[in-house]
Design a protein around this motif. Structure first.
Motif, PDB file in Angstrom:
ATOM      1  N   CYS A  79       0.864  -1.184   0.000  1.00 52.48           N
ATOM      2  CA  CYS A  79       0.000   0.000   0.000  1.00 52.48           C
ATOM      3  C   CYS A  79       0.894   1.225   0.000  1.00 52.48           C
ATOM      4  O   CYS A  79       1.154   1.819   1.049  1.00 52.48           O
ATOM      5  N   CYS A  86       0.881  -7.247   1.294  1.00 52.13           N
ATOM      6  CA  CYS A  86       0.351  -8.608   1.395  1.00 52.13           C
ATOM      7  C   CYS A  86       1.394  -9.640   1.011  1.00 52.13           C
ATOM      8  O   CYS A  86       1.080 -10.816   0.869  1.00 52.13           O
ATOM      9  N   ASP A  95      -6.712  -7.777  -6.231  1.00 46.32           N
ATOM     10  CA  ASP A  95      -6.385  -6.911  -5.098  1.00 46.32           C
ATOM     11  C   ASP A  95      -6.955  -7.422  -3.785  1.00 46.32           C
ATOM     12  O   ASP A  95      -7.130  -6.651  -2.846  1.00 46.32           O
ATOM     13  N   HIS A  96      -7.263  -8.720  -3.724  1.00 50.48           N
ATOM     14  CA  HIS A  96      -7.857  -9.259  -2.508  1.00 50.48           C
ATOM     15  C   HIS A  96      -7.066 -10.464  -1.989  1.00 50.48           C
ATOM     16  O   HIS A  96      -6.500 -11.232  -2.761  1.00 50.48           O
ATOM     17  N   ASP A 104      -8.546  -6.148   1.407  1.00 49.97           N
ATOM     18  CA  ASP A 104      -8.231  -5.347   0.224  1.00 49.97           C
ATOM     19  C   ASP A 104      -6.749  -5.008   0.295  1.00 49.97           C
ATOM     20  O   ASP A 104      -6.338  -4.161   1.095  1.00 49.97           O
ATOM     21  N   SER A 105      -5.935  -5.680  -0.520  1.00 54.18           N
ATOM     22  CA  SER A 105      -4.491  -5.501  -0.437  1.00 54.18           C
ATOM     23  C   SER A 105      -4.032  -4.143  -0.950  1.00 54.18           C
ATOM     24  O   SER A 105      -2.909  -3.723  -0.682  1.00 54.18           O
ATOM     25  N   GLN A 137      -5.576  -1.358  -0.126  1.00 51.28           N
ATOM     26  CA  GLN A 137      -5.862  -0.389   0.926  1.00 51.28           C
ATOM     27  C   GLN A 137      -5.305  -0.806   2.276  1.00 51.28           C
ATOM     28  O   GLN A 137      -5.079   0.020   3.150  1.00 51.28           O
ATOM     29  N   ILE A 170     -12.351  -5.619   3.591  1.00 48.14           N
ATOM     30  CA  ILE A 170     -13.337  -4.969   2.731  1.00 48.14           C
ATOM     31  C   ILE A 170     -14.680  -4.841   3.432  1.00 48.14           C
ATOM     32  O   ILE A 170     -15.029  -5.637   4.316  1.00 48.14           O
ATOM     33  N   SER A 209     -17.146  -7.971   4.355  1.00 46.98           N
ATOM     34  CA  SER A 209     -16.460  -9.210   4.690  1.00 46.98           C
ATOM     35  C   SER A 209     -17.162  -9.870   5.871  1.00 46.98           C
ATOM     36  O   SER A 209     -17.633  -9.203   6.793  1.00 46.98           O
TER      37      SER A 209
END
Length: 329
Positions: A26, A40, A224-225, A240-241, A243, A247, A250
């Protein structure tokens, strides 16, 4: 996802799955209170560390289920016999190990880091960029470091002895296990291992190339997850990788403001719980997350030696993330 399985011989297997297409940091903004997952790339390592904290926090009545036992020669716990750590991945670690076709002096392959999703040799990264963003080292570089420091990290080093990866299975039969091994195990050179203070050592990782398990890449909708689960969780979390937070929607939200249980602050809270239960008051008195890391002197000495070896063999300087470590409980 992190799961546990015990076979008939009593060996514990841990494995993980993530839908992350590629390691993303991020880099657009920095969080200084430890609640953001800044990258991540190391999320499987954090999931493993969370599992290890859960083991340390087991009720005394469940002692037989714990993977650790006391060590008569050290205040740190050690793994029980016949328990080993094996890693499976569909793709080779990004960086030097993935470039297995390179021959010659493997120790001179440059260190690389992720900046805005791109893998760049450290020699081409301006110091101003290091200071403004959390730049993450490549998977190959981290794997090489973990072969010396262990994957438990600095905080857990206060409680347990180094935890080393025994083997890595890569789901691609087209790769050369020997080349992967050389890129990881010979990169730091020879003749320095006796400088490591026990219980630290240089662990040679055994590589195997086998069948692919599951899709090689995730679908574009999931790029992106990251989907995360640890033994004992009621449900999965979807992170959310891009941010660094869980998410909206979730099924698992364990902290305020959609913070992940894998963020630095969450792992710090587990650390403090273990310190309180174990009566380690000196650790509770340390003011910041960063100061706790520095207090793990043997771990830091081992990591400093790895950094020195990278400089001596010319791969380049190792980037630290002190900028986001100076938060208080």
């Amino acid at each position: 996802m992190l799961r546990e399985r015990v076979n008939q011989e009593g060996i514990v297997y841990l494995w993980s799955q993530t839908s992350l297409h590629q390691p993303l940091e991020c880099g657009w903004h920095i969080c200084f209170n430890g609640t953001m997952v800044h990258n991540c790339h190391g999320i499987v390592k954090r999931a493993l560390q969370r599992y290890l904290y859960k083991q340390l926090l087991l009720d005394p009545s469940l002692k037989e289920q714990c993977i650790f036992e006391s060590n008569p020669d050290s205040p740190q716990l050690q793994l029980k016999p016949k328990i080993n750590l094996h890693l499976y991945t569909n793709q080779p670690p990004e960086g030097a190990a993935k470039e297995f076709y390179l021959k010659g002096a493997v120790s001179t392959t440059p260190l690389q880091m992720y900046i805005n999703g791109l893998l760049i040799p450290v020699f081409y990264v301006e110091p101003s960029v290091w200071g403004a963003k959390v730049c993450c080292m490549s998977g190959s570089d981290k794997l090489c470091c973990w072969a010396v420091t262990g994957v438990q990290g600095a905080l857990l080093s206060h409680y347990i002895q180094p935890l080393y990866i025994t083997s890595v299975v890569i789901g691609n039969k087209n790769l050369s296990a020997q080349d992967m091994s050389e890129m990881t195990n010979k990169r730091l050179g020879d003749g320095w291992e006796d400088q490591l203070a026990p219980p630290y050592r240089k662990q040679n990782i055994f590589f195997l190339c086998g069948d692919q398990g599951g899709p090689l890449l995730s679908s574009p909708e999931l790029d992106d997850h990251s989907i995360n689960w640890c033994c004992g969780d009621q449900d999965i979390e979807v992170l959310d990788s891009a941010q660094g937070y869980i998410i909206d929607g979730s099924s698992c939200v364990s902290g305020p403001g959609f913070t992940s249980p894998l963020c630095k602050r969450a792992l710090y809270s587990y650390f403090l719980k273990v310190a309180e239960l174990g009566g380690h008051t000196y650790l509770l008195d340390l003011p910041t997350y960063h100061s706790v890391k520095l207090e793990a002197s043997l771990y830091q000495s081992a990591k400093d030696l790895v950094i020195e070896r990278f400089l001596r063999t010319n791969p380049g300087p190792w980037n630290s993330k002190k900028l986001v470590d100076c938060f208080s409980p």
